[in-house]
Motif scaffolding. Sequence first.
Motif, PDB file in Angstrom:
ATOM      1  N   UNK A  80       0.776  -1.089   0.073  1.00 49.52           N
ATOM      2  CA  UNK A  80       0.005   0.217   0.020  1.00 49.52           C
ATOM      3  C   UNK A  80       0.705   1.181   0.046  1.00 49.52           C
ATOM      4  N   UNK A  81       2.056   1.284   0.749  1.00 49.57           N
ATOM      5  CA  UNK A  81       2.919   2.356   0.795  1.00 49.57           C
ATOM      6  C   UNK A  81       3.433   2.822  -0.543  1.00 49.57           C
ATOM      7  N   UNK A  82       3.790   1.636  -1.333  1.00 47.78           N
ATOM      8  CA  UNK A  82       4.438   1.686  -2.610  1.00 47.78           C
ATOM      9  C   UNK A  82       3.613   1.737  -3.831  1.00 47.78           C
ATOM     10  N   UNK A  83       2.249   1.857  -3.371  1.00 47.25           N
ATOM     11  CA  UNK A  83       1.183   1.861  -4.633  1.00 47.25           C
ATOM     12  C   UNK A  83       1.326   3.469  -5.170  1.00 47.25           C
ATOM     13  N   UNK A  84       0.595   3.701  -6.126  1.00 42.37           N
ATOM     14  CA  UNK A  84       0.708   5.260  -6.750  1.00 42.37           C
ATOM     15  C   UNK A  84      -0.645   5.552  -7.010  1.00 42.37           C
ATOM     16  N   UNK A  85      -1.142   6.751  -6.487  1.00 40.38           N
ATOM     17  CA  UNK A  85      -2.065   7.315  -6.819  1.00 40.38           C
ATOM     18  C   UNK A  85      -2.678   7.379  -8.475  1.00 40.38           C
ATOM     19  N   UNK A  86      -3.937   7.280  -8.583  1.00 38.44           N
ATOM     20  CA  UNK A  86      -4.593   6.976  -9.663  1.00 38.44           C
ATOM     21  C   UNK A  86      -4.801   8.399 -10.410  1.00 38.44           C
ATOM     22  N   UNK A  87      -5.534   9.413 -10.060  1.00 31.04           N
ATOM     23  CA  UNK A  87      -5.639  10.538 -10.617  1.00 31.04           C
ATOM     24  C   UNK A  87      -5.959  11.772  -9.657  1.00 31.04           C
ATOM     25  N   UNK A  88      -5.900  12.918 -10.123  1.00 34.43           N
ATOM     26  CA  UNK A  88      -6.041  13.982  -9.216  1.00 34.43           C
ATOM     27  C   UNK A  88      -6.162  15.261 -10.014  1.00 34.43           C
ATOM     28  N   UNK A  89      -6.928  16.312  -9.301  1.00 30.36           N
ATOM     29  CA  UNK A  89      -7.225  17.555 -10.102  1.00 30.36           C
ATOM     30  C   UNK A  89      -6.559  18.586  -8.886  1.00 30.36           C
ATOM     31  N   UNK A  90      -5.851  19.479  -9.537  1.00 30.45           N
ATOM     32  CA  UNK A  90      -5.200  20.606  -8.767  1.00 30.45           C
ATOM     33  C   UNK A  90      -5.192  21.869  -9.218  1.00 30.45           C
ATOM     34  N   UNK A  91      -5.570  22.958  -8.483  1.00 35.93           N
ATOM     35  CA  UNK A  91      -5.408  24.302  -8.950  1.00 35.93           C
ATOM     36  C   UNK A  91      -4.429  25.102  -8.013  1.00 35.93           C
ATOM     37  N   UNK A  92      -3.479  25.802  -8.366  1.00 36.11           N
ATOM     38  CA  UNK A  92      -2.836  26.581  -7.643  1.00 36.11           C
ATOM     39  C   UNK A  92      -3.281  27.976  -8.249  1.00 36.11           C
ATOM     40  N   UNK A  93      -3.511  28.986  -7.276  1.00 41.07           N
ATOM     41  CA  UNK A  93      -4.147  30.180  -7.663  1.00 41.07           C
ATOM     42  C   UNK A  93      -4.074  31.439  -6.647  1.00 41.07           C
ATOM     43  N   UNK A  94      -4.307  32.633  -6.992  1.00 41.49           N
ATOM     44  CA  UNK A  94      -4.328  33.512  -5.925  1.00 41.49           C
ATOM     45  C   UNK A  94      -5.282  33.898  -5.371  1.00 41.49           C
ATOM     46  N   UNK A  95      -5.631  33.965  -4.166  1.00 36.16           N
ATOM     47  CA  UNK A  95      -7.012  34.095  -3.260  1.00 36.16           C
ATOM     48  C   UNK A  95      -7.306  35.656  -3.527  1.00 36.16           C
ATOM     49  N   UNK A  96      -8.224  35.944  -2.783  1.00 35.92           N
ATOM     50  CA  UNK A  96      -8.737  37.522  -3.019  1.00 35.92           C
ATOM     51  C   UNK A  96      -7.799  38.325  -2.378  1.00 35.92           C
ATOM     52  N   UNK A  97      -6.866  37.747  -1.391  1.00 36.30           N
ATOM     53  CA  UNK A  97      -5.938  38.582  -0.906  1.00 36.30           C
ATOM     54  C   UNK A  97      -4.556  38.562  -1.704  1.00 36.30           C
ATOM     55  N   UNK A  98      -4.615  38.068  -2.971  1.00 31.04           N
ATOM     56  CA  UNK A  98      -3.292  38.071  -3.544  1.00 31.04           C
ATOM     57  C   UNK A  98      -2.366  37.185  -3.414  1.00 31.04           C
ATOM     58  N   UNK A  99      -2.632  36.158  -2.075  1.00 32.82           N
ATOM     59  CA  UNK A  99      -1.623  35.340  -1.800  1.00 32.82           C
ATOM     60  C   UNK A  99      -1.925  33.750  -2.300  1.00 32.82           C
ATOM     61  N   UNK A 100      -0.899  32.965  -2.534  1.00 36.01           N
ATOM     62  CA  UNK A 100      -1.052  31.745  -3.230  1.00 36.01           C
ATOM     63  C   UNK A 100      -1.695  30.748  -2.433  1.00 36.01           C
ATOM     64  N   UNK A 101      -2.440  29.894  -3.249  1.00 37.45           N
ATOM     65  CA  UNK A 101      -3.163  28.978  -2.610  1.00 37.45           C
ATOM     66  C   UNK A 101      -3.185  27.743  -3.444  1.00 37.45           C
ATOM     67  N   UNK A 102      -3.624  26.501  -2.745  1.00 37.70           N
ATOM     68  CA  UNK A 102      -3.868  25.298  -3.663  1.00 37.70           C
ATOM     69  C   UNK A 102      -5.145  24.801  -3.314  1.00 37.70           C
ATOM     70  N   UNK A 103      -5.870  24.187  -4.286  1.00 37.07           N
ATOM     71  CA  UNK A 103      -7.229  23.320  -4.257  1.00 37.07           C
ATOM     72  C   UNK A 103      -6.690  21.907  -4.810  1.00 37.07           C
ATOM     73  N   UNK A 104      -6.976  20.810  -4.114  1.00 39.80           N
ATOM     74  CA  UNK A 104      -6.857  19.563  -4.790  1.00 39.80           C
ATOM     75  C   UNK A 104      -7.895  18.577  -4.420  1.00 39.80           C
ATOM     76  N   UNK A 105      -8.322  17.570  -5.249  1.00 40.39           N
ATOM     77  CA  UNK A 105      -8.568  16.272  -5.010  1.00 40.39           C
ATOM     78  C   UNK A 105      -7.839  15.307  -5.326  1.00 40.39           C
ATOM     79  N   UNK A 106      -8.019  14.078  -4.615  1.00 40.20           N
ATOM     80  CA  UNK A 106      -7.084  12.916  -4.841  1.00 40.20           C
ATOM     81  C   UNK A 106      -8.244  11.937  -5.195  1.00 40.20           C
ATOM     82  N   UNK A 107      -7.838  11.005  -6.388  1.00 37.41           N
ATOM     83  CA  UNK A 107      -8.912   9.880  -6.797  1.00 37.41           C
ATOM     84  C   UNK A 107      -8.058   8.818  -6.925  1.00 37.41           C
TER      85      UNK A 107
END
Length: 346
Positions: A81-108
């Motif tokens: 289980x430790x050495x298996x590899x994740x299947x798919x993901x969706x990620x967004x790196x973006x700037x919030x309303x304060x202009x500072x960087x953030x990340x949203x992500x799902x792991x599939x």
Amino acid sequence: MNPIPFLDVRDGGPVAHAQARVDAAVALRDACLGVVAPLGRFCLSPIDRVAANWLRRSGSAYRAELEHVAAILGFPGAMTLNMSYLFACTTQAYEGVDGLPRIRRTLDWPFHGLGRAVEIAWQSGPAGDFYNATWPGAVGVLSAMAPGRFCAVINQAPMQRRTSSVLGFPYDAAVNLRNALKSEGDWPPDHLLRYAFETCETFEEAVRLIAREPLSRPTLFTLAGVKRGEMALIERTEREARIIRGPVIVANDWQEPRPGWQARMNQENNEHRKAAMHKVTPDAPLFSWVETPVLNKLTRLAVEMRSAGAGDLVARGYECPYLRGEPLAATEDFHLRAATPTALAA
């Protein structure tokens, strides 16, 4: 809905985590591996040995630690289980309303039980503390946030193809696996990301480390720092790196398709998920963006995080979305600002 456990393992790391949560790790193994779990000695032990032999030849700094964790858990499948590899993901790196960087992500991931079993581990290294969305018995890092430094996640990269036909797919997959298992001195991607969190004091240090070190298989790393503009996607093959700066949306393909590579999932699916994330505004309510097609039957985890200031991390686990038309099952949201870590037994 079950709350997401929060454990302070700054003293002891994943070994202490495993020791404190053996029963949870066993339940996770049984949920992930289903009917195979009772036959572990016959089905999983040989795979564990292959994974262990490869790990010993790798460049990981956590080889002995993972062997210790597997010994603590004491069941076949811990190494697999430790050495298996994740299947798919969706990620967004973006700037919030304060202009500072953030990340949203799902792991599939196709493993059932990961959504119910997700935990937040408060870990530490020479460069400082960080918060890891993980599972009991896991040693690497897939999604984590270090206050005042950076946050980062992993997506699975495209698959290298040597043939162009559907019939050639199993051959290409087998060759890729063989090459990974034969590699020596290369980092498992999730181990390298953990090493970055433990040793890199700044966003730029982490970018340089991840772009430089030899890797066991192609991987997509997305990082966000603490200052305006500190966002980067590092598209890695085993020996090469392409660094893309600025806001980015990542699925499971290169930002610019390359000959000889096939997107995970499929290109249409990747484009649909990316298009959906393009529509999400910086001030969108928490997890309002986790909907079809970003949300799917394999979605197990969603995380929103930023590292500026004291840092912030919010997580939610998912199980069996839209099963038989019923609403998805989710954990209670974990919010770092409101969380109190569970005390570990001495």
